[in-house]
Design a protein around this motif. Structure first.
Motif, PDB file in Angstrom:
ATOM      1  N   TYR A  41       4.465  39.513   9.176  1.00  0.00           N
ATOM      2  CA  TYR A  41       5.643  40.386   9.312  1.00  0.00           C
ATOM      3  C   TYR A  41       5.158  41.755   9.752  1.00  0.00           C
ATOM      4  CZ  TYR A  41       6.859  36.343   6.618  1.00  0.00           C
ATOM      5  OH  TYR A  41       6.974  35.036   6.227  1.00  0.00           O
ATOM      6  N   GLY A  42       6.065  42.609  10.117  1.00  0.00           N
ATOM      7  CA  GLY A  42       5.658  43.926  10.625  1.00  0.00           C
ATOM      8  C   GLY A  42       5.709  43.960  12.142  1.00  0.00           C
ATOM      9  N   THR A  43       5.298  42.891  12.768  1.00  0.00           N
ATOM     10  CA  THR A  43       5.497  42.720  14.204  1.00  0.00           C
ATOM     11  C   THR A  43       5.966  41.292  14.432  1.00  0.00           C
ATOM     12  OG1 THR A  43       3.263  41.941  14.669  1.00  0.00           O
ATOM     13  CG2 THR A  43       3.619  44.321  14.790  1.00  0.00           C
ATOM     14  N   ILE A  44       6.463  41.019  15.632  1.00  0.00           N
ATOM     15  CA  ILE A  44       7.055  39.709  15.903  1.00  0.00           C
ATOM     16  C   ILE A  44       6.038  38.697  16.440  1.00  0.00           C
ATOM     17  CG2 ILE A  44       7.698  40.062  18.338  1.00  0.00           C
ATOM     18  CD1 ILE A  44      10.477  38.837  17.526  1.00  0.00           C
ATOM     19  N   TYR A  45       4.785  39.123  16.622  1.00  0.00           N
ATOM     20  CA  TYR A  45       3.814  38.246  17.299  1.00  0.00           C
ATOM     21  C   TYR A  45       3.641  36.894  16.611  1.00  0.00           C
ATOM     22  CZ  TYR A  45       2.638  42.582  19.675  1.00  0.00           C
ATOM     23  OH  TYR A  45       2.713  43.747  20.393  1.00  0.00           O
ATOM     24  N   ALA A  46       3.530  36.901  15.288  1.00  0.00           N
ATOM     25  CA  ALA A  46       3.270  35.649  14.567  1.00  0.00           C
ATOM     26  C   ALA A  46       4.424  34.665  14.750  1.00  0.00           C
ATOM     27  CB  ALA A  46       3.045  35.946  13.084  1.00  0.00           C
ATOM     28  N   LEU A  47       5.646  35.168  14.577  1.00  0.00           N
ATOM     29  CA  LEU A  47       6.817  34.300  14.707  1.00  0.00           C
ATOM     30  C   LEU A  47       6.935  33.738  16.122  1.00  0.00           C
ATOM     31  CD1 LEU A  47       9.539  33.114  13.713  1.00  0.00           C
ATOM     32  CD2 LEU A  47      10.602  35.295  14.304  1.00  0.00           C
ATOM     33  N   GLU A  48       6.765  34.612  17.127  1.00  0.00           N
ATOM     34  CA  GLU A  48       6.921  34.128  18.501  1.00  0.00           C
ATOM     35  C   GLU A  48       5.735  33.265  18.933  1.00  0.00           C
ATOM     36  OE1 GLU A  48      10.325  36.915  20.504  1.00  0.00           O
ATOM     37  OE2 GLU A  48       8.279  37.474  21.005  1.00  0.00           O
ATOM     38  N   SER A  49       4.591  33.432  18.301  1.00  0.00           N
ATOM     39  CA  SER A  49       3.474  32.521  18.556  1.00  0.00           C
ATOM     40  C   SER A  49       3.819  31.122  18.077  1.00  0.00           C
ATOM     41  CB  SER A  49       2.221  33.021  17.837  1.00  0.00           C
ATOM     42  OG  SER A  49       1.221  32.031  17.856  1.00  0.00           O
ATOM     43  N   LEU A  50       4.386  31.058  16.875  1.00  0.00           N
ATOM     44  CA  LEU A  50       4.748  29.766  16.305  1.00  0.00           C
ATOM     45  C   LEU A  50       5.803  29.068  17.172  1.00  0.00           C
ATOM     46  CD1 LEU A  50       4.082  27.934  13.927  1.00  0.00           C
ATOM     47  CD2 LEU A  50       5.786  29.176  12.559  1.00  0.00           C
ATOM     48  N   PHE A 103     -13.643  28.678  20.491  1.00  0.00           N
ATOM     49  CA  PHE A 103     -13.068  29.384  21.650  1.00  0.00           C
ATOM     50  C   PHE A 103     -13.697  28.879  22.950  1.00  0.00           C
ATOM     51  CE2 PHE A 103     -10.537  33.372  20.817  1.00  0.00           C
ATOM     52  CZ  PHE A 103     -10.253  33.099  19.489  1.00  0.00           C
ATOM     53  N   ALA A 104     -15.016  28.712  22.923  1.00  0.00           N
ATOM     54  CA  ALA A 104     -15.738  28.380  24.152  1.00  0.00           C
ATOM     55  C   ALA A 104     -15.363  27.004  24.691  1.00  0.00           C
ATOM     56  CB  ALA A 104     -17.246  28.446  23.883  1.00  0.00           C
ATOM     57  N   GLU A 105     -14.859  26.127  23.814  1.00  0.00           N
ATOM     58  CA  GLU A 105     -14.501  24.762  24.230  1.00  0.00           C
ATOM     59  C   GLU A 105     -13.142  24.684  24.925  1.00  0.00           C
ATOM     60  OE1 GLU A 105     -14.183  22.612  20.616  1.00  0.00           O
ATOM     61  OE2 GLU A 105     -16.343  22.556  20.243  1.00  0.00           O
ATOM     62  N   GLN A 106     -12.361  25.758  24.855  1.00  0.00           N
ATOM     63  CA  GLN A 106     -10.950  25.658  25.262  1.00  0.00           C
ATOM     64  C   GLN A 106     -10.741  25.783  26.761  1.00  0.00           C
ATOM     65  OE1 GLN A 106      -8.794  24.882  22.810  1.00  0.00           O
ATOM     66  NE2 GLN A 106     -10.526  24.985  21.395  1.00  0.00           N
ATOM     67  N   ASP A 107      -9.644  25.192  27.226  1.00  0.00           N
ATOM     68  CA  ASP A 107      -9.206  25.403  28.611  1.00  0.00           C
ATOM     69  C   ASP A 107      -8.236  26.578  28.697  1.00  0.00           C
ATOM     70  OD1 ASP A 107     -10.515  23.096  29.794  1.00  0.00           O
ATOM     71  OD2 ASP A 107      -9.095  21.895  28.643  1.00  0.00           O
ATOM     72  N   VAL A 108      -7.336  26.658  27.726  1.00  0.00           N
ATOM     73  CA  VAL A 108      -6.302  27.691  27.748  1.00  0.00           C
ATOM     74  C   VAL A 108      -6.268  28.382  26.384  1.00  0.00           C
ATOM     75  CG1 VAL A 108      -3.834  28.169  28.030  1.00  0.00           C
ATOM     76  CG2 VAL A 108      -4.900  26.347  29.367  1.00  0.00           C
ATOM     77  N   VAL A 109      -6.433  29.705  26.392  1.00  0.00           N
ATOM     78  CA  VAL A 109      -6.380  30.470  25.146  1.00  0.00           C
ATOM     79  C   VAL A 109      -5.197  31.436  25.219  1.00  0.00           C
ATOM     80  CG1 VAL A 109      -7.577  32.111  23.648  1.00  0.00           C
ATOM     81  CG2 VAL A 109      -8.877  30.334  24.838  1.00  0.00           C
ATOM     82  N   LEU A 110      -4.281  31.288  24.278  1.00  0.00           N
ATOM     83  CA  LEU A 110      -3.133  32.190  24.209  1.00  0.00           C
ATOM     84  C   LEU A 110      -3.305  33.048  22.962  1.00  0.00           C
ATOM     85  CD1 LEU A 110      -0.557  29.494  25.163  1.00  0.00           C
ATOM     86  CD2 LEU A 110      -0.816  31.621  26.417  1.00  0.00           C
ATOM     87  N   SER A 111      -3.335  34.348  23.151  1.00  0.00           N
ATOM     88  CA  SER A 111      -3.663  35.265  22.064  1.00  0.00           C
ATOM     89  C   SER A 111      -2.434  36.046  21.619  1.00  0.00           C
ATOM     90  CB  SER A 111      -4.762  36.210  22.550  1.00  0.00           C
ATOM     91  OG  SER A 111      -5.163  37.034  21.501  1.00  0.00           O
ATOM     92  N   PHE A 112      -2.162  36.000  20.326  1.00  0.00           N
ATOM     93  CA  PHE A 112      -0.979  36.680  19.792  1.00  0.00           C
ATOM     94  C   PHE A 112      -1.359  37.639  18.663  1.00  0.00           C
ATOM     95  CE2 PHE A 112       0.498  32.661  21.504  1.00  0.00           C
ATOM     96  CZ  PHE A 112       1.531  33.069  22.322  1.00  0.00           C
TER      97      PHE A 112
END
Lengths: 130, 136
Positions: free
Chosen positions: B17-26, B127-136
């Motif tokens: 809470y405090g910012t919307i990043y966590a909710l919109e990530s989910l 992290f190094a194994e990933q193709d796509v990293v989305l950071s929130f």
């Protein structure tokens, strides 16, 4: 190379949408492809045509609209994030019973599936945010 | 694994809470689950607070979305990596996190924990194994 671009911070408050714009311009100049830019979180606010920045400042929405028209870039505004923040196209305004819409030319409102699809279909996905 | 399947990592760095990043990530994770990709979630920095048990948001007028994490197994999202150092730096341990289980279809639907506590060095490998990293 094919790049997917995500803008996840709002215009003017944050550098993210500017940096994303400069990246896309440079990538295209270098011969890369940028088929789609996806606007999420406060990034959806880039897509309003009602912003009126001072004349001696850049107009971030107009820059994107112009770039998209010249290079056929699909500018997608996330519908869920857009609805929270009052970014509506004609269909959504009608559907939600609102008296106006504000989506800018060259932008379209669509779902988060477009973001995932972009991640699948591009070689690299770049996220411009905080 | 078919050529169309990519490894997606959703990185959660912010408090719930405090910012919307966590909710919109989910919200992205839930929509993305329909695309049958290889999905992992990473929780680090204040993002580890997203998984804490006993969240009560009545005082701040926000929706408590933490129960949704327990439904991720139904969406075949079963890899939730939590960085040990981030927990320790905040005085938290695995006991402070909610129990999130999934049924392993490759092991006679045995119930297994989705949360895996990993070190910062292991997180770097993930992290190094990933193709796509989305950071929130």
């Amino acid at each position: 190379m094919k790049f997917g671009v995500v803008v996840s911070e709002g215009p003017y408050t944050h550098q993210a949408s500017d940096t994303a714009y400069h990246f896309v311009v440079s990538a295209l100049e270098a011969g890369h492809e940028v088929p789609r830019v996806f606007f999420y979180h406060d990034g959806v606010n880039v897509g309003t045509r009602l912003s009126v920045p001072p004349q001696d400042e850049r107009n971030i929405q107009a820059q994107w609209t112009d770039l998209a028209a010249r290079h056929k870039i699909d500018l997608v505004v996330c519908i869920a994030a857009a609805q929270r923040r009052g970014i509506l196209d004609e269909n959504e305004a009608t559907r939600q019973g609102k008296d106006a819409n504000n989506i800018a030319e060259g932008f379209r409102i669509s779902g988060l599936g477009q973001l995932i699809e972009m991640g699948i279909q591009t070689d690299r996905l770049l996220m411009f945010g905080d | 694994m078919s050529e169309d399947v990519k490894k997606f990592l959703y990185v959660n760095r912010k408090a719930p809470y405090g910012t919307i990043y966590a909710l919109e990530s989910l919200e992205v994770v839930l929509i993305g689950a329909a695309f049958d990709q290889d999905v992992s979630l990473a929780f680090l920095d204040d993002g580890v607070f997203q998984l804490t048990r006993g969240q009560d948001t009545t005082g701040i007028g926000m929706k408590n979305f933490s129960p949704t994490f327990r439904a991720l197994g139904d969406y075949d999202v079963t890899k939730l990596y939590v960085e040990r150092e981030s927990l320790e730096e905040r005085g938290l341990s695995a006991d402070d996190l909610q129990e999130i289980m999934y049924e392993d279809e490759d092991d006679d639907w045995a119930e297994k924990p989705s949360i895996r506590i990993v070190s910062r060095a292991e997180m770097a490998d993930i992290f190094a194994e990933q193709d796509v990293v989305l950071s929130f």
